[in-house]
Design an enzyme around this catalytic site. Structure first.
Site, PDB file in Angstrom:
ATOM      1  N   GLY A  51       0.837  -1.197   0.000  1.00 13.43           N
ATOM      2  CA  GLY A  51       0.000   0.000   0.000  1.00 13.43           C
ATOM      3  C   GLY A  51       0.867   1.240   0.000  1.00 13.43           C
ATOM      4  O   GLY A  51       2.062   1.167   0.300  1.00 13.43           O
ATOM      5  N   CYS A  78       5.268  -6.114   1.333  1.00 19.01           N
ATOM      6  CA  CYS A  78       5.630  -4.700   1.476  1.00 19.01           C
ATOM      7  C   CYS A  78       4.903  -4.066   2.671  1.00 19.01           C
ATOM      8  O   CYS A  78       5.171  -4.436   3.803  1.00 19.01           O
ATOM      9  CB  CYS A  78       5.348  -3.975   0.162  1.00 19.01           C
ATOM     10  SG  CYS A  78       6.200  -2.396   0.038  1.00 19.01           S
ATOM     11  N   TYR A  79       3.942  -3.168   2.457  1.00 17.13           N
ATOM     12  CA  TYR A  79       3.226  -2.585   3.596  1.00 17.13           C
ATOM     13  C   TYR A  79       2.597  -3.692   4.447  1.00 17.13           C
ATOM     14  O   TYR A  79       2.550  -3.582   5.684  1.00 17.13           O
ATOM     15  CB  TYR A  79       2.148  -1.607   3.104  1.00 17.13           C
ATOM     16  CG  TYR A  79       1.336  -0.980   4.225  1.00 17.13           C
ATOM     17  CD1 TYR A  79       1.760   0.189   4.853  1.00 17.13           C
ATOM     18  CD2 TYR A  79       0.160  -1.571   4.669  1.00 17.13           C
ATOM     19  CE1 TYR A  79       1.030   0.749   5.890  1.00 17.13           C
ATOM     20  CE2 TYR A  79      -0.580  -1.027   5.709  1.00 17.13           C
ATOM     21  CZ  TYR A  79      -0.140   0.141   6.319  1.00 17.13           C
ATOM     22  OH  TYR A  79      -0.866   0.682   7.338  1.00 17.13           O
ATOM     23  N   HIS A 165       7.922  -7.269  -4.288  1.00 21.83           N
ATOM     24  CA  HIS A 165       6.570  -7.515  -4.811  1.00 21.83           C
ATOM     25  C   HIS A 165       6.582  -8.767  -5.694  1.00 21.83           C
ATOM     26  O   HIS A 165       6.910  -8.690  -6.873  1.00 21.83           O
ATOM     27  CB  HIS A 165       6.097  -6.298  -5.624  1.00 21.83           C
ATOM     28  CG  HIS A 165       5.703  -5.163  -4.747  1.00 21.83           C
ATOM     29  ND1 HIS A 165       4.421  -4.965  -4.316  1.00 21.83           N
ATOM     30  CD2 HIS A 165       6.446  -4.189  -4.179  1.00 21.83           C
ATOM     31  CE1 HIS A 165       4.376  -3.913  -3.527  1.00 21.83           C
ATOM     32  NE2 HIS A 165       5.595  -3.417  -3.429  1.00 21.83           N
ATOM     33  N   GLU A 167       4.189 -10.325  -6.935  1.00 19.88           N
ATOM     34  CA  GLU A 167       3.094 -10.339  -7.913  1.00 19.88           C
ATOM     35  C   GLU A 167       3.470  -9.649  -9.221  1.00 19.88           C
ATOM     36  O   GLU A 167       2.806  -9.831 -10.237  1.00 19.88           O
ATOM     37  CB  GLU A 167       1.836  -9.683  -7.312  1.00 19.88           C
ATOM     38  CG  GLU A 167       1.902  -8.169  -7.083  1.00 19.88           C
ATOM     39  CD  GLU A 167       2.605  -7.745  -5.780  1.00 19.88           C
ATOM     40  OE1 GLU A 167       3.384  -8.542  -5.230  1.00 19.88           O
ATOM     41  OE2 GLU A 167       2.394  -6.610  -5.331  1.00 19.88           O
ATOM     42  N   SER A 219     -20.582  -2.933 -27.797  1.00 22.53           N
ATOM     43  CA  SER A 219     -19.669  -2.196 -28.679  1.00 22.53           C
ATOM     44  C   SER A 219     -19.195  -3.107 -29.799  1.00 22.53           C
ATOM     45  O   SER A 219     -18.621  -2.645 -30.777  1.00 22.53           O
ATOM     46  CB  SER A 219     -18.470  -1.726 -27.872  1.00 22.53           C
ATOM     47  OG  SER A 219     -17.710  -2.854 -27.474  1.00 22.53           O
ATOM     48  N   ASP A 223     -15.273  -7.452 -24.375  1.00 25.42           N
ATOM     49  CA  ASP A 223     -15.806  -7.307 -23.021  1.00 25.42           C
ATOM     50  C   ASP A 223     -17.327  -7.259 -22.995  1.00 25.42           C
ATOM     51  O   ASP A 223     -17.965  -8.002 -22.251  1.00 25.42           O
ATOM     52  CB  ASP A 223     -15.250  -6.039 -22.357  1.00 25.42           C
ATOM     53  CG  ASP A 223     -13.752  -5.952 -22.482  1.00 25.42           C
ATOM     54  OD1 ASP A 223     -13.137  -6.999 -22.739  1.00 25.42           O
ATOM     55  OD2 ASP A 223     -13.200  -4.843 -22.342  1.00 25.42           O
ATOM     56  N   SER A 225     -19.367  -8.159 -25.296  1.00 16.27           N
ATOM     57  CA  SER A 225     -19.942  -9.395 -25.848  1.00 16.27           C
ATOM     58  C   SER A 225     -19.936 -10.517 -24.812  1.00 16.27           C
ATOM     59  O   SER A 225     -20.912 -11.249 -24.672  1.00 16.27           O
ATOM     60  CB  SER A 225     -19.164  -9.872 -27.072  1.00 16.27           C
ATOM     61  OG  SER A 225     -19.125  -8.867 -28.035  1.00 16.27           O
ATOM     62  N   LYS A 365      -8.203  -8.824 -18.963  1.00 10.39           N
ATOM     63  CA  LYS A 365      -8.598  -9.153 -20.329  1.00 10.39           C
ATOM     64  C   LYS A 365      -8.387 -10.628 -20.697  1.00 10.39           C
ATOM     65  O   LYS A 365      -9.251 -11.251 -21.301  1.00 10.39           O
ATOM     66  CB  LYS A 365      -7.788  -8.265 -21.287  1.00 10.39           C
ATOM     67  CG  LYS A 365      -8.337  -8.220 -22.680  1.00 10.39           C
ATOM     68  CD  LYS A 365      -9.468  -7.246 -22.735  1.00 10.39           C
ATOM     69  CE  LYS A 365      -9.995  -7.041 -24.120  1.00 10.39           C
ATOM     70  NZ  LYS A 365     -10.933  -5.900 -24.123  1.00 10.39           N
TER      71      LYS A 365
END
Ligand code: XMP
Length: 509
Positions: A51, A78-79, A165, A167, A219, A223, A225, A365
């Site tokens: 954070g 981390c935090y 980190h 991740e 659109s 996404d 769809s 995505k």
């Protein structure tokens, strides 16, 4: 399942994603969640996220310290590690030297997290505070040149802390550390999959919507769809889709989409032609954010007037993904540095007094693509590159006119054709043409020309949060340039954009 406690890190969704990539279910919870609720959820492990705060700051995020009495393994990042150290009796201090970016991690003591790893490797750091004193029963397991306490462990309690980190893609062995936490420390089972997400989402939508109606804008992209198909699976014909042609689509796009959407998906769709409306309102507008605001506002107007024709709808479906949300909101939900005003977030539901259904809001995505395949959507649609809501308006630098739209449409069509032919379409996150606001001198057929310039933009990315410019082969670039200049009138120069994100953004506006 694993619970990630959100201490405000911009990466906390990434942590969740890394866990889910291992087929382990993961849920993100705010740090003010009561510990009883965590107990009821019965997690196999807890991850305390990083954070932006310092542990000694007023109002820095915290969680009820009885969390540490639950007997559940905890990984603090981390935090999250600082919080664990501070709460359990150790000390954190502002580091003499900030550590941001790469640092070489030296393993001091082997532990389950570092299983089968070499004794030193690159890690990615981003911190101003460091642990200087450990609570009882903790040992230091790794250090870097600037940070003596870069990883810690309390083996008995199964508490681990990482200053780095894991991740983030750039942390070597980071995904392994998370995997080891899941399987060697928490004994998780690999029972979560896109199929189980899909089943869960369908039943949640069913419960939330019941026999009410849902309206949704399509659109033609992946996404909306996928979101529409998911909602359709749950409520069938009570889903009403609206497709607005804003005049800012690519060449043949509407035709292709009509074909794709109506034959691939058995959806209820209304097509609305609003080209004139959009183009007249955009006349003379050159400021990117103004363009976005106009397009967003008009979209809402058109959409609202169309949806008024559908009586009794109470819900609005949206294909909002996680990256849309974090770029428009801070980690704590307040407005911070809005990078670009994405028009698909906010606005519409309040105005229309509709409740939101956003079944993809925790997905990235690539996960949405997997879900699309799970739902049986054809590859042609599932693998479409993203296309922004404001369409070609933000790929024409400067004023949008019908003739400039045509130039861009033609150049973009050539570019996409070549990219597809080279077998690169799926490998690239996005590839498109941008029409620049400058003219330059050229010579064609012994004649001086003074014409427009097209930029080729092609990027690789996993989630659009960061992106690298694609190293397209020179031959392909040459072929694209040659064809655009020969086939598209009013273009006499083509350039290639070699900017990554950050510092650039993917779109030019
Ligand atoms: P940037 O340019 O911010 O783009 O790096 C990140 C991703 O978002 C898309 N994009 C948008 N999508 N409305 C959208 O629906 C917008 O206003 C918008 N602006 C950018 C962009 O194409 C890329 O995939």
């Amino acid at each position: 399942m694993i619970i990630v406690i959100d201490f405000g890190s911009q990466f906390n969704q990434l942590i969740a994603r890394r866990v889910r990539e291992n087929n382990v279910y993961c849920q993100i919870e705010p740090s003010d969640i009561p510990v009883n609720k965590i107990k009821d959820l019965n997690p196999d492990g807890i991850i305390l996220s990083g954070g932006p705060s310092s542990i000694y700051e007023k109002n820095s995020p915290s969680i009820d310290s009885t969390l540490f009495d639950l007997g559940v393994p905890i990984l603090g990042i981390c935090y999250g590690m600082h919080y664990m150290v501070h709460t359990l009796g150790g000390k954190i201090k502002k580091a003499a030297k900030r550590e941001y970016g790469f640092a070489h991690l030296n393993i001091i003591e082997s532990n389950p997290l570092f299983k089968d790893m070499e004794t030193g490797f690159q890690s990615w750091m981003s911190h101003g505070d460091s642990a200087i004193e450990l609570p009882d029963d903790f040992v230091i397991t790794a250090s870097t040149e600037n940070t003596a306490i870069a990883a810690i462990a309390n083996h008995e309690k199964k508490f681990y802390g990482l200053q780095l980190h894991p991740e983030v893609e750039h942390s070597v062995n980071g995904t392994k550390m998370i995997r080891h936490f899941l399987f060697d420390v928490c004994d998780c089972e690999q029972s979560w999959s896109m199929k189980s997400f899909c089943d869960g989402a369908i039943s949640q939508i069913k419960t939330a919507v019941g026999d009410k109606k849902v309206i949704m804008g399509l659109s033609g992209g992946v996404d909306s769809s996928v979101a529409a198909t998911l909602i359709h699976e749950a409520i069938g014909k009570n889903l009403f889709c609206i497709f607005v042609d804003n005049g800012l689509l690519r060449k043949n796009e509407k035709k292709d989409l009509e074909k794709n959407l109506t034959t691939n998906l058995d959806l209820n769709i209304r097509f609305v032609d609003a080209k004139e409306k959009f183009l007249s309102k955009l006349e003379g507008v050159t400021d990117p954010e103004k363009k976005r605001k106009i397009i967003g506002k008009l979209f809402i107007e058109v959409f609202e007037s169309e949806s008024n024709k559908i009586e009794g709808a109470q819900f609005l479906g949206q294909g909002t993904l996680y990256p849309d949300i974090i770029e428009s909101k801070s980690a704590f939900g307040g407005p911070t540095s809005i990078i670009k005003s994405h028009h698909n977030v906010g606005g519409l539901p309040e105005k229309m007094k509709l409740k939101l259904i956003e079944p993809l809001q925790l997905l990235f995505k690539d996960e949405v693509r997997k879900l699309g395949t799970e739902l049986g959507i054809k590859d042609e649609l599932v693998w479409r590159q993203p296309f922004p809501g404001p369409g070609l308006a933000i790929r024409i630098m400067g004023e949008i006119t019908p003739s400039r739209l045509n130039i861009l449409r033609e150049a973009d069509a050539v570019l996409l054709e070549e990219i597809k032919q080279a077998g690169l379409y799926r490998k690239l996150w996005q590839s498109f043409a941008v029409l620049l606001p400058i003219k330059s001198v050229g010579v064609m057929g012994d004649k001086r020309t003074f014409e427009n310039c097209i930029a080729i933009r092609a990027v690789t990315s996993n989630d659009a949060m960061t992106a690298d410019w694609a190293k397209l082969p020179h031959d392909l670039l040459g072929q694209i340039s040659n064809r655009i200049i020969n086939e598209v009138e009013n273009i006499n120069r083509v350039v290639f954009d070699i900017t990554s994100k950050p510092p650039g953004t993917i779109e030019w506006e």
